[in-house]
Design a protein around this motif. Structure first.
Motif, mmCIF file in Angstrom:
data_model
loop_
_atom_site.group_PDB
_atom_site.id
_atom_site.type_symbol
_atom_site.label_atom_id
_atom_site.label_comp_id
_atom_site.label_asym_id
_atom_site.label_seq_id
_atom_site.Cartn_x
_atom_site.Cartn_y
_atom_site.Cartn_z
ATOM 1 N N VAL A 58 61.503 12.941 109.304
ATOM 2 C CA VAL A 58 61.599 11.486 109.305
ATOM 3 C C VAL A 58 61.300 10.991 110.710
ATOM 4 O O VAL A 58 61.468 11.720 111.684
ATOM 5 N N GLY A 59 60.831 9.767 110.797
ATOM 6 C CA GLY A 59 60.567 9.162 112.097
ATOM 7 C C GLY A 59 61.703 8.255 112.481
ATOM 8 O O GLY A 59 62.257 7.548 111.632
ATOM 9 N N ILE A 60 62.067 8.260 113.762
ATOM 10 C CA ILE A 60 63.087 7.338 114.245
ATOM 11 C C ILE A 60 62.516 6.575 115.430
ATOM 12 O O ILE A 60 61.768 7.118 116.242
ATOM 13 N N ARG A 61 62.851 5.284 115.492
ATOM 14 C CA ARG A 61 62.339 4.420 116.555
ATOM 15 C C ARG A 61 63.438 3.468 116.967
ATOM 16 O O ARG A 61 64.097 2.853 116.115
ATOM 17 N N ILE A 67 70.090 0.781 118.482
ATOM 18 C CA ILE A 67 69.813 0.600 117.050
ATOM 19 C C ILE A 67 68.500 1.304 116.758
ATOM 20 O O ILE A 67 67.475 1.001 117.367
ATOM 21 N N TRP A 68 68.524 2.246 115.822
ATOM 22 C CA TRP A 68 67.355 3.051 115.501
ATOM 23 C C TRP A 68 66.917 2.800 114.064
ATOM 24 O O TRP A 68 67.741 2.750 113.160
ATOM 25 N N LEU A 69 65.613 2.669 113.867
ATOM 26 C CA LEU A 69 65.027 2.551 112.537
ATOM 27 C C LEU A 69 64.652 3.945 112.053
ATOM 28 O O LEU A 69 64.024 4.710 112.784
ATOM 29 N N VAL A 70 65.032 4.294 110.827
ATOM 30 C CA VAL A 70 64.706 5.587 110.231
ATOM 31 C C VAL A 70 63.663 5.354 109.146
ATOM 32 O O VAL A 70 63.871 4.526 108.253
ATOM 33 N N SER A 71 62.532 6.060 109.222
ATOM 34 C CA SER A 71 61.447 5.893 108.253
ATOM 35 C C SER A 71 61.063 7.235 107.655
ATOM 36 O O SER A 71 61.099 8.262 108.345
ATOM 37 N N PHE A 72 60.693 7.204 106.385
ATOM 38 C CA PHE A 72 60.134 8.376 105.714
ATOM 39 C C PHE A 72 58.780 7.961 105.149
ATOM 40 O O PHE A 72 58.704 7.057 104.321
ATOM 41 N N MET A 73 57.743 8.612 105.642
ATOM 42 C CA MET A 73 56.361 8.288 105.302
ATOM 43 C C MET A 73 56.113 6.811 105.600
ATOM 44 O O MET A 73 56.208 6.412 106.743
ATOM 45 N N HIS A 74 55.824 5.970 104.599
ATOM 46 C CA HIS A 74 55.522 4.562 104.856
ATOM 47 C C HIS A 74 56.705 3.649 104.558
ATOM 48 O O HIS A 74 56.556 2.427 104.517
#
Length: 105
Positions: A58-61, A67-74
């Protein structure tokens, strides 16, 4: 099959299996692999995400201070608050944002 067993008629595929590539998150700060128990490890912190994502990247930004956003694929899954230590869900991308009426009046 004429009474034959499936194993008697089986022939292996001529195509070579290639697993899909790992997802790439170029606009995120880090790519993290979710543990078998469904956690994201950031430093010494262990944050529960879901066993559904076990073994996946997963991507984290960081979108705001701690505060971090967690994304999986799109898809954006949710936000991690460093103080709370848990993932709060992001808005559902599949719900319509506005209702369209049949008549413009």
């Amino acid at each position: 099959m004429g009474g034959a067993y499936p194993g008697d008629l089986y022939t292996p595929s001529a195509r070579l299996y290639e697993p899909p590539p790992e997802p790439d998150y170029p606009y995120h700060d880090r790519t993290v692999r979710v543990t078998r128990c469904g956690r994201i490890c950031i430093g010494k912190r262990k944050i529960n995400l879901s066993k559904v994502f076990a073994g996946q990247c997963v991507g984290i930004r960081e979108v705001d201070e701690q505060i971090w956003l967690v994304s999986f694929m799109h898809y954006d899954l949710g936000f991690i608050d460093h103080d709370e230590g848990r993932v709060e869900p992001a808005p559902n991308p599949f719900t319509p944002q506005t209702l369209l009426t049949m008549s413009p009046e």
